[in-house]
Design a protein around this motif. Structure first.
Motif, mmCIF file in Angstrom:
data_model
loop_
_atom_site.group_PDB
_atom_site.id
_atom_site.type_symbol
_atom_site.label_atom_id
_atom_site.label_comp_id
_atom_site.label_asym_id
_atom_site.label_seq_id
_atom_site.Cartn_x
_atom_site.Cartn_y
_atom_site.Cartn_z
ATOM 1 N N THR A 350 41.310 32.436 53.220
ATOM 2 C CA THR A 350 40.188 32.527 54.147
ATOM 3 C C THR A 350 40.609 32.861 55.566
ATOM 4 O O THR A 350 41.708 32.526 56.021
ATOM 5 N N THR A 351 39.669 33.491 56.285
ATOM 6 C CA THR A 351 39.909 33.801 57.693
ATOM 7 C C THR A 351 39.804 32.550 58.563
ATOM 8 O O THR A 351 40.355 32.518 59.663
ATOM 9 N N SER A 352 39.094 31.535 58.083
ATOM 10 C CA SER A 352 39.028 30.260 58.817
ATOM 11 C C SER A 352 40.159 29.335 58.414
ATOM 12 O O SER A 352 40.313 28.253 58.999
ATOM 13 N N GLY A 353 40.946 29.753 57.383
ATOM 14 C CA GLY A 353 42.024 28.905 56.903
ATOM 15 C C GLY A 353 41.497 27.560 56.433
ATOM 16 O O GLY A 353 40.530 27.481 55.683
ATOM 17 N N ASP A 354 42.115 26.522 56.909
ATOM 18 C CA ASP A 354 41.696 25.155 56.590
ATOM 19 C C ASP A 354 40.645 24.701 57.610
ATOM 20 O O ASP A 354 40.850 23.739 58.357
ATOM 21 N N TYR A 356 39.594 25.845 60.510
ATOM 22 C CA TYR A 356 39.983 25.854 61.927
ATOM 23 C C TYR A 356 40.672 24.550 62.340
ATOM 24 O O TYR A 356 40.444 24.018 63.427
ATOM 25 N N SER A 357 41.534 24.043 61.459
ATOM 26 C CA SER A 357 42.256 22.799 61.754
ATOM 27 C C SER A 357 43.693 23.111 62.159
ATOM 28 O O SER A 357 44.138 24.253 62.156
ATOM 29 N N PRO A 366 43.484 27.498 66.435
ATOM 30 C CA PRO A 366 44.110 26.620 65.436
ATOM 31 C C PRO A 366 44.901 27.424 64.404
ATOM 32 O O PRO A 366 44.439 28.461 63.915
ATOM 33 N N SER A 367 46.097 26.937 64.069
ATOM 34 C CA SER A 367 46.952 27.627 63.090
ATOM 35 C C SER A 367 46.285 27.637 61.715
ATOM 36 O O SER A 367 46.343 28.613 60.983
ATOM 37 N N SER A 368 45.680 26.521 61.326
ATOM 38 C CA SER A 368 44.760 26.445 60.188
ATOM 39 C C SER A 368 45.365 26.892 58.859
ATOM 40 O O SER A 368 44.728 27.590 58.081
ATOM 41 N N THR A 369 46.607 26.453 58.591
ATOM 42 C CA THR A 369 47.206 26.705 57.276
ATOM 43 C C THR A 369 46.390 25.990 56.199
ATOM 44 O O THR A 369 45.951 24.856 56.383
ATOM 45 N N MET A 370 46.194 26.658 55.070
ATOM 46 C CA MET A 370 45.391 26.091 53.996
ATOM 47 C C MET A 370 46.158 25.023 53.225
ATOM 48 O O MET A 370 47.379 24.946 53.292
ATOM 49 N N ARG A 371 45.441 24.210 52.454
ATOM 50 C CA ARG A 371 46.010 23.016 51.817
ATOM 51 C C ARG A 371 47.089 23.327 50.785
ATOM 52 O O ARG A 371 47.860 22.462 50.414
ATOM 53 N N ARG A 473 42.502 19.572 65.408
ATOM 54 C CA ARG A 473 42.020 18.622 64.406
ATOM 55 C C ARG A 473 43.033 18.517 63.279
ATOM 56 O O ARG A 473 43.634 19.508 62.870
ATOM 57 N N ARG A 474 43.229 17.295 62.778
ATOM 58 C CA ARG A 474 44.185 17.075 61.694
ATOM 59 C C ARG A 474 43.835 17.942 60.493
ATOM 60 O O ARG A 474 42.681 18.030 60.091
ATOM 61 N N PRO A 475 44.836 18.577 59.865
ATOM 62 C CA PRO A 475 44.555 19.372 58.660
ATOM 63 C C PRO A 475 44.081 18.495 57.512
ATOM 64 O O PRO A 475 44.250 17.276 57.516
ATOM 65 N N SER A 476 43.499 19.140 56.515
ATOM 66 C CA SER A 476 43.117 18.439 55.292
ATOM 67 C C SER A 476 44.374 17.978 54.558
ATOM 68 O O SER A 476 45.474 18.470 54.806
#
Length: 525
Positions: A350-354, A356-357, A366-371, A473-476
């Motif tokens: 996704t373009t929003s990643g995780d 926007y976390s 936000p770097s927003s790496t996915m889970r 914000r803390r990642p998932s």
């Protein structure tokens, strides 16, 4: 007397709207681009037109006729070699909303009353050469919840592809926004900057949650983007765009469920009657057709009927998003697919990643790496005739960055360690060939690992052990990755700097490499 005349006129118009059961018109080559069928402009034969369920083709004169009810979106299915008009925001205008009485009372208003249809509802196309080999740009889940998220999306993704060349069109795979449908407009303005004709589909966060029936849950989406179910052709590819969210969930009236209504699958079946069997069929929808470990996420009967409709098309694959992970899904007999080879579904990153976390990167977003350890980014769908390949582009990184290597920074020299060398091959899947070597030594196979990415685990741990709360914000929490491999360290490493190199081959036979340095030190006595 004047009031009486106005009343009579209003009653006559209402009666005409009520009585309207058929729509007629032409599909024509708009030579001067004015959107109207002029006397010298000929109709186009054998072009498909739909009311969202039934599909007909124009006759030799370019004329069609379709039944129409009180809630239809009427649209032309763009043939190859033609272009449809675009709005000032680069949205394709290939449809006419027909909701004479407008939407029911909804929070986001939906569609205003459209009134009666014209005597001839004509669709303008413009002849334009199209190559059989081309590229499309794919966005998964922009999903901004606020104007601040729109800014992150614009700076982190859109700015990187603004003005991109040699790309035919763009497509966003749903969740264009995050529940606030007033953000559809700023989303459109952001994507306009890419400079491409841009198609969209509906996600579960683009719905009217106060709708009482699934057929009404897309009304505000329709007001902004047109039909939630439609098709178009580019080159030797037939694209079918579908809303696969059932809302409210028919099982209990709460939440949503992945699936299709009967009329949607009727549309697919009717549409494909006019598509040659040697075409590549690309389906795009939001929720994956089957999610491992996600329980009953998609209605089996709907997937089975879709696969039955597609059974005679050997060149078929699909695009989905929704999960905020990246996966290659292969549907076989267990999922109802009986083709000669598994049905491939690319579940796009996704373009929003995780959502926007994560910590802010050098772009100030936000770097927003996915889970699953996939960095946020976007994809390119590369078409050659009726064949395809897919490239994933990590936002802010060179296009060659396809593997993240994770190792300790330092390991024991001349001894054993329980640490491992991990490779997250973002576009990979179990069964790919992934190998590694140290200091240009012999190549060794890496073992597939169904476990969380240790790099992403470290990112999350940074938040849990920090003494000063960072911005953002803390990642998932981490989940098992479907594209992670592990190799062991040798026990004879000398002191000093070493290099690990990983090479991976994707499902299309292309090879990618990545290197990373680490150090070996003698244990302290």
């Amino acid at each position: 007397m004047k009031k009486f005349s106005m009343l009579c006129c209003g009653l006559m118009m209402a009666s005409a709207v009520q009585a309207q059961s058929v729509v007629k018109g032409f599909v024509f080559n708009d030579l001067n681009g004015n959107g109207r069928k002029d006397k010298n402009e000929k109709g186009l034969a054998q072009v498909s037109v739909s009311n969202g369920t039934k599909v007909v083709q124009t006759d030799a004169n370019g004329q069609y006729e379709l039944p129409v009810a009180k809630d239809n979106v009427l649209f032309v299915i763009k043939p190859s070699g033609y272009a449809v008009p675009l709005t000032d925001d680069n949205l394709p205008r290939f449809y006419r909303l027909h909701k004479p009485e407008g939407s029911p009372a909804l929070k986001y208003k939906g569609v205003a009353p459209t009134g009666a249809l014209p005597a001839s509802l004509d669709f303008a196309l413009t002849a334009r050469p199209e190559a059989d080999d081309y590229t499309a740009l794919i966005f998964g889940d922009p999903q901004p919840y606020t104007l601040e998220d729109i800014e992150y999306f614009t700076r982190g993704i859109v700015s990187e592809v603004e003005g991109i060349k040699d790309v035919a069109f763009g497509l966003s795979l749903g969740d264009l926004v995050g529940d606030n449908l007033d953000l559809h407009h700023p989303y459109v303005k952001a994507v306009k900057r890419v400079g491409l004709p841009w198609y969209n589909l509906m996600g579960n966060h683009d719905m009217d949650y106060d709708a009482k029936a699934d057929s009404l849950s897309d009304d505000t989406y329709e007001a902004h983007f047109g039909p939630a179910n439609y098709a178009f052709n580019v080159g030797k590819v037939h694209y079918i765009i579908l809303d696969d969210i059932l809302y409210p969930d028919p099982r209990d009236g709460k939440g949503y469920w992945g699936g299709f209504r009967k009329d949607q699958l009727d549309f697919v079946e009717n549409d494909l009657k006019f598509v040659p069997k040697d075409q590549l069929i690309v389906l795009a929808y939001h929720i994956p057709l089957h999610e491992e470990g996600e329980g009953d996420a998609f209605r089996d009967d709907d997937r089975n009927r879709l696969f039955s409709i597609l059974k005679d098309y050997p060149h078929t694959f699909s695009l989905s998003a929704h999960t905020h992970l990246q996966r290659q899904n292969f549907h076989g007999k267990e999922q109802g697919w009986n083709g000669a080879k598994p049905f491939h579904e690319y579940n796009a990153g996704t373009t929003s990643g995780d959502w926007y976390s994560g910590e802010f990167n050098i772009q100030g977003v936000p770097s927003s790496t996915m889970r699953d350890g996939t960095p946020k980014g976007y994809a390119f769908l590369r078409i050659k005739g009726n064949q395809y390949t897919i490239d994933y582009k990590v936002a802010g990184e060179p296009k060659e960055y396809q593997i993240r290597i994770h190792t300790p920074r330092v390991v024991p020299a001349g001894g054993n360690t329980s640490s491992g060398i991990y490779a997250n091959f973002f576009m990979g899947h179990e069964g790919n060939s992934v190998q590694y070597r140290i200091d240009n030594g012999a190549w060794k196979d890496m073992a597939f690992q169904a476990e969380p990415d240790p790099h992403f685990q470290r990112l999350v741990h940074n938040w849990d052990y920090t003494e000063y709360l960072p911005a953002g914000r803390r990642p998932s929490n981490p989940v098992k990755s479907t594209h992670l491999w592990r190799g062991a360290f040798p026990n004879n490493l000398t002191e000093g700097k070493h290099t690990v190199e990983v090479k991976a081959k994707d499902m299309f036979g292309r090879e990618f490499t990545q290197t990373q340095a680490f150090w070996a030190e003698q244990k302290a006595q």
